[in-house]
Design a protein around this motif. Sequence first.
Motif, PDB file in Angstrom:
ATOM      1  N   ALA A  61       0.819  -1.213   0.000  1.00 57.67           N
ATOM      2  CA  ALA A  61       0.000   0.000   0.000  1.00 57.67           C
ATOM      3  C   ALA A  61       0.854   1.265   0.000  1.00 57.67           C
ATOM      4  CB  ALA A  61      -0.918   0.009   1.217  1.00 57.67           C
ATOM      5  N   CYS A  62       2.104   1.162   0.388  1.00 58.02           N
ATOM      6  CA  CYS A  62       2.943   2.364   0.515  1.00 58.02           C
ATOM      7  C   CYS A  62       3.077   3.066  -0.831  1.00 58.02           C
ATOM      8  CB  CYS A  62       4.328   1.986   1.035  1.00 58.02           C
ATOM      9  SG  CYS A  62       5.480   3.370   0.973  1.00 58.02           S
ATOM     10  N   PRO A  63       2.610   4.316  -0.929  1.00 52.97           N
ATOM     11  CA  PRO A  63       2.657   5.009  -2.221  1.00 52.97           C
ATOM     12  C   PRO A  63       4.088   5.267  -2.690  1.00 52.97           C
ATOM     13  CG  PRO A  63       2.012   6.529  -0.472  1.00 52.97           C
ATOM     14  CD  PRO A  63       2.041   5.154   0.132  1.00 52.97           C
ATOM     15  N   GLN A  64       5.027   5.212  -1.781  1.00 51.04           N
ATOM     16  CA  GLN A  64       6.404   5.531  -2.129  1.00 51.04           C
ATOM     17  C   GLN A  64       7.281   4.289  -2.240  1.00 51.04           C
ATOM     18  OE1 GLN A  64       6.019   8.472  -3.464  1.00 51.04           O
ATOM     19  NE2 GLN A  64       7.954   9.108  -2.575  1.00 51.04           N
ATOM     20  N   ASP A  65       6.700   3.123  -2.110  1.00 52.72           N
ATOM     21  CA  ASP A  65       7.477   1.878  -2.106  1.00 52.72           C
ATOM     22  C   ASP A  65       8.712   2.021  -1.216  1.00 52.72           C
ATOM     23  OD1 ASP A  65       5.731   0.496  -3.818  1.00 52.72           O
ATOM     24  OD2 ASP A  65       6.593   1.503  -5.550  1.00 52.72           O
ATOM     25  N   ALA A  66       8.475   2.504  -0.012  1.00 45.07           N
ATOM     26  CA  ALA A  66       9.584   2.816   0.891  1.00 45.07           C
ATOM     27  C   ALA A  66       9.848   1.706   1.903  1.00 45.07           C
ATOM     28  CB  ALA A  66       9.286   4.127   1.629  1.00 45.07           C
ATOM     29  N   ILE A  67       9.047   0.639   1.837  1.00 43.65           N
ATOM     30  CA  ILE A  67       9.184  -0.405   2.854  1.00 43.65           C
ATOM     31  C   ILE A  67       9.897  -1.618   2.277  1.00 43.65           C
ATOM     32  CG2 ILE A  67       7.904  -1.984   4.365  1.00 43.65           C
ATOM     33  CD1 ILE A  67       5.720   0.235   4.451  1.00 43.65           C
ATOM     34  N   ASP A  68      10.960  -2.027   2.959  1.00 42.03           N
ATOM     35  CA  ASP A  68      11.708  -3.210   2.564  1.00 42.03           C
ATOM     36  C   ASP A  68      11.194  -4.375   3.409  1.00 42.03           C
ATOM     37  OD1 ASP A  68      13.473  -5.289   2.297  1.00 42.03           O
ATOM     38  OD2 ASP A  68      15.258  -4.149   2.878  1.00 42.03           O
ATOM     39  N   ARG A  85      12.732   8.018   0.910  1.00 43.53           N
ATOM     40  CA  ARG A  85      11.580   7.932   0.016  1.00 43.53           C
ATOM     41  C   ARG A  85      10.279   8.312   0.711  1.00 43.53           C
ATOM     42  NH1 ARG A  85      11.100   3.037  -4.103  1.00 43.53           N
ATOM     43  NH2 ARG A  85      12.833   3.582  -5.448  1.00 43.53           N
ATOM     44  N   CYS A  86      10.166   7.901   1.954  1.00 42.08           N
ATOM     45  CA  CYS A  86       8.918   8.047   2.714  1.00 42.08           C
ATOM     46  C   CYS A  86       8.437   9.498   2.708  1.00 42.08           C
ATOM     47  CB  CYS A  86       9.182   7.585   4.145  1.00 42.08           C
ATOM     48  SG  CYS A  86       7.806   7.794   5.257  1.00 42.08           S
ATOM     49  N   VAL A  87       7.134   9.686   2.533  1.00 43.10           N
ATOM     50  CA  VAL A  87       6.577  11.034   2.641  1.00 43.10           C
ATOM     51  C   VAL A  87       5.788  11.190   3.944  1.00 43.10           C
ATOM     52  CG1 VAL A  87       6.549  11.532   0.175  1.00 43.10           C
ATOM     53  CG2 VAL A  87       4.581  10.386   1.220  1.00 43.10           C
ATOM     54  N   PHE A  88       5.930  10.234   4.831  1.00 40.43           N
ATOM     55  CA  PHE A  88       5.308  10.297   6.147  1.00 40.43           C
ATOM     56  C   PHE A  88       3.797  10.477   6.053  1.00 40.43           C
ATOM     57  CE2 PHE A  88       9.729  11.191   6.491  1.00 40.43           C
ATOM     58  CZ  PHE A  88      10.128  10.549   7.660  1.00 40.43           C
ATOM     59  N   CYS A  89       3.203   9.726   5.111  1.00 40.57           N
ATOM     60  CA  CYS A  89       1.753   9.831   4.933  1.00 40.57           C
ATOM     61  C   CYS A  89       1.013   9.059   6.016  1.00 40.57           C
ATOM     62  CB  CYS A  89       1.350   9.341   3.546  1.00 40.57           C
ATOM     63  SG  CYS A  89       1.584   7.568   3.313  1.00 40.57           S
ATOM     64  N   GLY A  90       1.674   8.084   6.609  1.00 38.44           N
ATOM     65  CA  GLY A  90       1.042   7.337   7.690  1.00 38.44           C
ATOM     66  C   GLY A  90       0.177   6.172   7.235  1.00 38.44           C
ATOM     67  N   THR A  91       0.152   5.891   5.943  1.00 33.04           N
ATOM     68  CA  THR A  91      -0.670   4.786   5.443  1.00 33.04           C
ATOM     69  C   THR A  91      -0.290   3.469   6.120  1.00 33.04           C
ATOM     70  OG1 THR A  91      -0.946   5.883   3.321  1.00 33.04           O
ATOM     71  CG2 THR A  91      -1.315   3.510   3.353  1.00 33.04           C
ATOM     72  N   CYS A  92       1.014   3.217   6.223  1.00 27.71           N
ATOM     73  CA  CYS A  92       1.465   1.951   6.799  1.00 27.71           C
ATOM     74  C   CYS A  92       1.064   1.837   8.266  1.00 27.71           C
ATOM     75  CB  CYS A  92       2.975   1.816   6.652  1.00 27.71           C
ATOM     76  SG  CYS A  92       3.875   3.257   7.241  1.00 27.71           S
ATOM     77  N   GLU A  93       1.168   2.940   8.969  1.00 24.36           N
ATOM     78  CA  GLU A  93       0.791   2.918  10.384  1.00 24.36           C
ATOM     79  C   GLU A  93      -0.683   2.574  10.529  1.00 24.36           C
ATOM     80  OE1 GLU A  93       0.803   6.805  12.311  1.00 24.36           O
ATOM     81  OE2 GLU A  93       1.363   5.852  14.192  1.00 24.36           O
ATOM     82  N   LEU A 108      12.649  -2.818   6.996  1.00 21.02           N
ATOM     83  CA  LEU A 108      13.246  -1.484   7.113  1.00 21.02           C
ATOM     84  C   LEU A 108      12.361  -0.480   6.375  1.00 21.02           C
ATOM     85  CD1 LEU A 108      16.874  -2.570   6.177  1.00 21.02           C
ATOM     86  CD2 LEU A 108      16.064  -2.004   8.479  1.00 21.02           C
ATOM     87  N   ILE A 109      12.538   0.764   6.732  1.00 18.52           N
ATOM     88  CA  ILE A 109      11.804   1.813   6.031  1.00 18.52           C
ATOM     89  C   ILE A 109      12.826   2.825   5.521  1.00 18.52           C
ATOM     90  CG2 ILE A 109      11.347   2.915   8.254  1.00 18.52           C
ATOM     91  CD1 ILE A 109       8.783   3.973   7.176  1.00 18.52           C
ATOM     92  N   ASP A 110      12.631   3.251   4.274  1.00 22.85           N
ATOM     93  CA  ASP A 110      13.552   4.215   3.683  1.00 22.85           C
ATOM     94  C   ASP A 110      12.994   5.624   3.907  1.00 22.85           C
ATOM     95  OD1 ASP A 110      15.075   5.882   2.144  1.00 22.85           O
ATOM     96  OD2 ASP A 110      15.077   4.595   0.357  1.00 22.85           O
ATOM     97  N   SER A 120       4.737   2.450  13.559  1.00 25.33           N
ATOM     98  CA  SER A 120       4.013   3.568  14.147  1.00 25.33           C
ATOM     99  C   SER A 120       4.971   4.754  14.151  1.00 25.33           C
ATOM    100  CB  SER A 120       3.539   3.235  15.559  1.00 25.33           C
ATOM    101  OG  SER A 120       4.628   2.836  16.351  1.00 25.33           O
ATOM    102  N   PHE A 121       4.393   5.943  14.097  1.00 21.78           N
ATOM    103  CA  PHE A 121       5.232   7.129  14.016  1.00 21.78           C
ATOM    104  C   PHE A 121       5.253   7.862  15.344  1.00 21.78           C
ATOM    105  CE2 PHE A 121       4.460   6.160   9.625  1.00 21.78           C
ATOM    106  CZ  PHE A 121       5.674   6.423   9.037  1.00 21.78           C
ATOM    107  N   THR A 122       6.447   8.198  15.786  1.00 23.80           N
ATOM    108  CA  THR A 122       6.576   8.938  17.040  1.00 23.80           C
ATOM    109  C   THR A 122       6.550  10.430  16.735  1.00 23.80           C
ATOM    110  OG1 THR A 122       8.978   9.106  16.888  1.00 23.80           O
ATOM    111  CG2 THR A 122       8.080   7.096  17.879  1.00 23.80           C
TER     112      THR A 122
HETATM  113  S1  SF4 Z   1       4.418   6.658   5.884  1.00 23.83           S
HETATM  114 FE1  SF4 Z   1       4.498   4.475   5.454  1.00 23.83          FE
HETATM  115  S2  SF4 Z   1       3.105   4.226   3.713  1.00 23.83           S
HETATM  116 FE2  SF4 Z   1       3.563   6.418   3.833  1.00 23.83          FE
HETATM  117  S3  SF4 Z   1       5.313   6.731   2.480  1.00 23.83           S
HETATM  118 FE3  SF4 Z   1       6.160   6.347   4.516  1.00 23.83          FE
HETATM  119  S4  SF4 Z   1       6.530   4.142   4.592  1.00 23.83           S
HETATM  120 FE4  SF4 Z   1       5.169   4.511   2.875  1.00 23.83          FE
END
Ligand code: SF4
Lengths: 247, 502
Positions: A50-57, A67-75, A62-64, A84-86
């Motif tokens: 689901a990650c729009p940025q394909d930032a998850i390995d 690339r991540c735009v901190f959208c929170g979709t994964c959380e 791991l998370i890149d 989860s995001f602190t």
């Molecule tokens: S917050 Fe999660 S879903 Fe959103 S870009 Fe970053 S890793 Fe991907």
Amino acid sequence: MFNILKNRLDQGYKTTGYPNEKIQLPPRYRGRPRINRQAPAEVIAECAAACPQDAIDVSGTLIDMGRCVFCGTCERISKGRFISFTQDFEISVSEKEHLVTDGGLPALADHSRQHFKKLFGRSLQLRQVSAGGCNACEADLNVLATPFFDLARFGINFVASPRHADGIVVTGPVSNNMKTALLKTFEATASPKVVIAVGSCALTGGPFRGSPEIAEGLDSILPVDLFIPGCPPHPLTNLHALLTFFK
Amino acid sequence: MKTDFLQISNGEAIKREKIPHLSFDAFYRDALSIVRVGGKVVHYFAYSDKGATKLMAVLRKDKLKVASCDAPDVYPSMTSQCEPFHMFEREIAEQYAIRPEGHPWLKMVRYHANFLNRPDVFGNDYTQDIPGNIDYYGVDGEEIHEVAVGPVHAGVIEPGHFRFNCIGERVLNLEIQLGYQHRGVEKMLPGVDPKRLPVIVEGIAGDTAVGYGLCMSQAVEALSSLQVDEGAQIIRTIALELERIANHVGDLGALSGDVAFLPPANYFGRMRGDFLNMTLLICGNRFGKGLVRPGGTRFALTEGVRKTLNDRIFELTPQVKHVINLLLTNASVQSRFDDCGAVTQADAEKLGLVGPAGRASGLPYDVRRCFPTGHYGQLNIPGNAKRTGDVHARATVRGEEILQSLDIITTLLGDPVETRSIENRKVSLAPSSFVVTLNEAWRGELSHCILTDADGAILRYKVKDPSFHNWNGLSMALRDTEISDFPLNNKSFNLSYCGVDL
Ligand code: SF4
């Protein structure tokens, strides 16, 4: 005149005590990720898909952050079981590989270059170059000059010419049409100089990765000393990076 | 006046076969006849469909209208007869290599090779830097001097090139050349994994992320028959108005700074942050990135958040009022703002100015009132008093809009808002369909248009930022103005580079 004085009283004193005082950002702010490497494989796979940025390995869990735009979709998809995001906004790094993280980050202060501290610790003049930026990163750098952050009290300023600067701060995915202007600005900056990449676009191309009209990452063009992640990075992330790396 | 264009609504999906596909001559005649009598161009673009290149126009008067036609390789320019087509014809020439013969200033817009690998209309091979093979507009004469500024500017802002032709301090002409921010967005969007769509769209112009997210979401909702609950509509409205306030407040601060009136410059700068922080409170991002998605919003307005927002708005409203008053009643500010960079109503009409810049020149158009969607249908958006088209007018209109938006938000925050927050979901778009969405973003009419193919994939995604209309307004404002007043005029418009460059 009376009106000016009245307004002055109205406004009061607003400058933040950071870094001496802690600042708590609101709960929905997404800063440094926390990763549960024991999360069920299907949850991890679902987040990665689901990650729009394909930032998850998936294999390395791991998370890149580049690339991540901190959208929170994964959380939200993992309901915090995987990522989860602190509210920790102190997330900048000095080596690109540190952006790919299991949630832990090396202390930036330990990785900053000591000669930079010596050279620029008391006075750091920066030239900003937007190279395809969407004006969000630019705006949240600009805001450092407002009374709340008051960057100048640390001896750091954004200046009007690269000739006056000790380094450049680059935002945007470096569009082909800005590449020459960026390189010329870099050349015009006096050595020794620093290069700071701000925002997902400058780090990896951000949302525009894959487009032939951009470079995927400023570090493919110039030697980058400091990487500041976010879309855009919170002003405090920028402030923390500048203070920790140079002070 | 009777034309063959089809009347449509904002955000209504229709089958493409319903769109009148006219002969080029009929298309040309009708488009000109609508725009000549005060109609405006919302979109005019080319697209490829099964190997053929076609043109489509969405025009507005009191209603929206659409038609298409097959694109000739060369056609007589409409701009030479009717100015509002100017930038659109240049864009079509650049993207699809269709030459408008007789165009008065046929120059590229963003400087990239065309989408079809056809011979370049401008004779560029894109090995040189902007502007390629075409010169800047020049003025001859011994006493004329040129001033070239940019692409990298003195401030922390986006890049663009400004070329002034001056006699002494007086500007005879300003040509604005953009394109430096071009990221290839429109070429990317049709082929991209749908999960990336919202993130890309919000990154086109980050200072208008809510507006962009909204245009995209409404378009996708129309094409996939997704319903949005009332609570989400209210949250979207609050977010769009917060975006408007934050930007207007910031720009009034920049205007104060440019006339060296520092108290309001600092207060506005700080308060802008307070408004961005409200958006941060709602969705975790100061620019509203990640808030609006097809089907609703990703974050609900909990009672805790609503209460905090209420308190902050309550506290800030008087402060904002006082500082606007401080700025606009100061005599030395007035003497700098008054009569500076005036754009007449007639010129604004011809250029098709939109948003606060248009309203400052006496064009009342506001999408929120003229083509409302979402919750705007239930709001009463007041018009602005007639203004003089100068910096003072643009500043005043922005000040008025800040107060109007504060009112709107205060009202909407009065009652609990319930919505089920949604996550980005897979949707299937209706095949062979068309939709256009318009929103009044803080700079004016922002519009997206999506065409789908027979499989429901995106065939063409057209984006139009309000700045696409308004940059030429800035050029017009600078005519016969002192070059030292450029920063002031520039800030009074504060147009988007990346929104135009795409
Ligand atoms: S917050 Fe999660 S879903 Fe959103 S870009 Fe970053 S890793 Fe991907």
